[in-house]
Design an enzyme around this catalytic site. Sequence first.
Site, PDB file in Angstrom:
ATOM      1  N   ASP A 142       1.942  -3.872  -9.163  1.00 13.87           N
ATOM      2  CA  ASP A 142       1.481  -5.178  -9.631  1.00 13.87           C
ATOM      3  C   ASP A 142       2.002  -5.442 -11.257  1.00 13.87           C
ATOM      4  OD1 ASP A 142       0.239  -5.710  -7.583  1.00 13.87           O
ATOM      5  OD2 ASP A 142      -1.654  -5.613  -8.333  1.00 13.87           O
TER       6      ASP A 142
ATOM      7  N   GLY B  91      -7.330 -14.560  -7.870  1.00 15.39           N
ATOM      8  CA  GLY B  91      -8.079 -14.019  -6.499  1.00 15.39           C
ATOM      9  C   GLY B  91      -7.261 -14.401  -5.350  1.00 15.39           C
TER      10      GLY B  91
ATOM     11  N   HIS C  34       0.781  -1.201   0.017  1.00 17.78           N
ATOM     12  CA  HIS C  34       0.101   0.114   0.015  1.00 17.78           C
ATOM     13  C   HIS C  34       0.800   1.326   0.074  1.00 17.78           C
ATOM     14  CE1 HIS C  34      -4.032  -1.876   0.254  1.00 17.78           C
ATOM     15  NE2 HIS C  34      -3.472  -2.865   0.766  1.00 17.78           N
ATOM     16  N   THR C  35       1.866   1.097  -0.713  1.00 17.95           N
ATOM     17  CA  THR C  35       2.837   2.454  -0.811  1.00 17.95           C
ATOM     18  C   THR C  35       2.837   3.032  -2.212  1.00 17.95           C
ATOM     19  OG1 THR C  35       4.690   0.744  -1.067  1.00 17.95           O
ATOM     20  CG2 THR C  35       4.727   1.775   0.920  1.00 17.95           C
TER      21      THR C  35
ATOM     22  N   GLY D 228      -4.420 -12.815  -4.441  1.00 20.72           N
ATOM     23  CA  GLY D 228      -3.341 -11.778  -4.334  1.00 20.72           C
ATOM     24  C   GLY D 228      -2.123 -11.898  -4.694  1.00 20.72           C
TER      25      GLY D 228
HETATM   26  P1  ADP Z   1      -5.517 -11.214  -8.346  1.00 18.33           P
HETATM   27  O1  ADP Z   1      -5.042 -10.338  -9.376  1.00 18.33           O
HETATM   28  O2  ADP Z   1      -5.216 -11.249  -7.035  1.00 18.33           O
HETATM   29  O3  ADP Z   1      -5.588 -12.621  -8.914  1.00 18.33           O
HETATM   30  P2  ADP Z   1      -8.141 -10.187  -8.988  1.00 18.33           P
HETATM   31  O4  ADP Z   1      -9.295 -10.133  -8.582  1.00 18.33           O
HETATM   32  O5  ADP Z   1      -7.438  -8.609  -9.066  1.00 18.33           O
HETATM   33  O6  ADP Z   1      -7.095 -11.147  -8.167  1.00 18.33           O
HETATM   34  O7  ADP Z   1      -8.308 -10.575 -10.447  1.00 18.33           O
HETATM   35  C1  ADP Z   1      -8.801 -12.086 -10.759  1.00 18.33           C
HETATM   36  C2  ADP Z   1      -9.589 -11.767 -11.898  1.00 18.33           C
HETATM   37  O8  ADP Z   1      -8.901 -11.573 -13.168  1.00 18.33           O
HETATM   38  C3  ADP Z   1     -10.602 -13.098 -12.195  1.00 18.33           C
HETATM   39  O9  ADP Z   1     -11.544 -13.133 -11.635  1.00 18.33           O
HETATM   40  C4  ADP Z   1     -10.650 -12.983 -13.749  1.00 18.33           C
HETATM   41  O10 ADP Z   1     -11.755 -12.102 -14.144  1.00 18.33           O
HETATM   42  C5  ADP Z   1      -9.466 -12.394 -14.079  1.00 18.33           C
HETATM   43  N1  ADP Z   1      -8.390 -13.423 -14.523  1.00 18.33           N
HETATM   44  C6  ADP Z   1      -7.109 -13.577 -14.240  1.00 18.33           C
HETATM   45  N2  ADP Z   1      -6.445 -14.421 -14.869  1.00 18.33           N
HETATM   46  C7  ADP Z   1      -7.225 -14.878 -15.706  1.00 18.33           C
HETATM   47  C8  ADP Z   1      -7.145 -15.869 -16.813  1.00 18.33           C
HETATM   48  N3  ADP Z   1      -5.977 -16.443 -17.007  1.00 18.33           N
HETATM   49  N4  ADP Z   1      -8.168 -16.073 -17.635  1.00 18.33           N
HETATM   50  C9  ADP Z   1      -9.275 -15.291 -17.266  1.00 18.33           C
HETATM   51  N5  ADP Z   1      -9.364 -14.518 -16.216  1.00 18.33           N
HETATM   52  C10 ADP Z   1      -8.524 -14.244 -15.620  1.00 18.33           C
HETATM   53 MG    MG Z   2      -5.347  -8.182  -9.380  1.00 14.53          MG
END
Ligand code: ADP
Ligand code: MG
Length: 400
Positions: free
Chosen positions: A190, A140, A52-53, A142
């Site tokens: 990220d 999802g 969070h920086t 993190g």
């Molecule tokens: P994180 O980035 O921590 O994994 P987020 O909620 O920011 O979690 O992002 C996850 C979302 O990104 C998923 O719910 C989906 O919508 C999308 N996503 C990520 N990778 C893929 C993938 N390989 N194919 C389809 N959707 C993806």
């Molecule tokens: Mg994300």
Amino acid sequence: MTPRTDSDSDSDFDFDSGSAADPLLRTFGELYGGDPAGVWAAPGRVNIIGEHTDYNDGFALPMALPQSTRVAARRRDDDLLRLHSAQGDGRITEIPVGGLAPGAVTGWARYPAGAVWALAEAGHAVGGADLHIDSTVPTGAGLSSSAALECAVAVAYDGLYGLDLPGPELARLAQRAENAFAGVPCGIMDQMASVCCVEGAALHLDSRTLDHRHVPFDLATHDLSLLVIDTRVKHDLADGAYAELRAGCERAARLLGLPALRDLPVDRLGEALRALPAELVPLVRHVVTEDARVAEAVVRLVAGDVPALGPLLTAGHASLRDDYRISCAETDLAVEAAVAAGALGARMTGGGFGGSVIALTPAALAPAVTGAVTTAFARAGHRPPGLLHAAPSQGARRLA
Ligand code: ADP
Ligand code: MG
């Protein structure tokens, strides 16, 4: 950008036997016919310290994971963008590049569509393409599967359309895709990690300037493991808490007459905290001490003292738990169990409200640490955590 071609780090890619052996190429052929023009990849990340920086113009120290998102891609002669993912909804999303606008695409496809939109909107001459995506980054958790997806598509388009954009520019466009097109108000860390990391190193990132340097992070020489414990509690960066924290930090900076909290040196923290309303004090204390922990972590890594990162990780977790208040029962339990079982330090990583925990562990103790965390989760009635060993890996690149 001229991404490195690397056949070693994604061992599931088989250059010689081609489409028959690799489901990415086979599925591309089934969906669109023929072969892709190329395959590109971008990794997920863990942040070692500096949470969070980024939206405070501050510092972070992420590293890329071995897990990555691959995109098989081929340019089209027309304006049509076709998107399919092995982790998607089973359908091909089709939209003309000229028709891309925030809100025009929903669901998972808004992340890759947003990357193409951001390139087009920045004035780059891009047209249609057929894309098939497949990823080993847990979603999802993190670990930034969203950034891996945006960055993989951005780097694929960079290659398909010969844009040759610098890494930080691709990262900025991928972040814009997530903010303005996917509707998630994340910082830049990220995407910078996914694009700019290199194997064997952490990325010391200045989020204001996007200046970055690679700091050797050699786990093997020190007989250390970096465990990633996915608590399987789904965080949601898009929810109000993130926006509220961000707004609180921005208000504090305004009250202090600073452009951003990054401009408050740690030795002036006490004086600044006395001038702030009580509700902003813990936020500012976290951000400023976290920037200081990043600086100290870099000093320790440069000195070759990797084990000395441990206490910084645990102190960072305490700050996220007690001051920033974005940890939760599962992340706290994973940290406590890992440290009690011999980890040198542990902390939640990523946006918070669940997600993953990293634990720096003597390699010989890694089985004991993972066992202790798994047992603690079972006792507390939580779902079994996911477990990965992370080695600092290569950022976005062309594979074939
Ligand atoms: P994180 O980035 O921590 O994994 P987020 O909620 O920011 O979690 O992002 C996850 C979302 O990104 C998923 O719910 C989906 O919508 C999308 N996503 C990520 N990778 C893929 C993938 N390989 N194919 C389809 N959707 C993806
Ligand atoms: Mg994300």
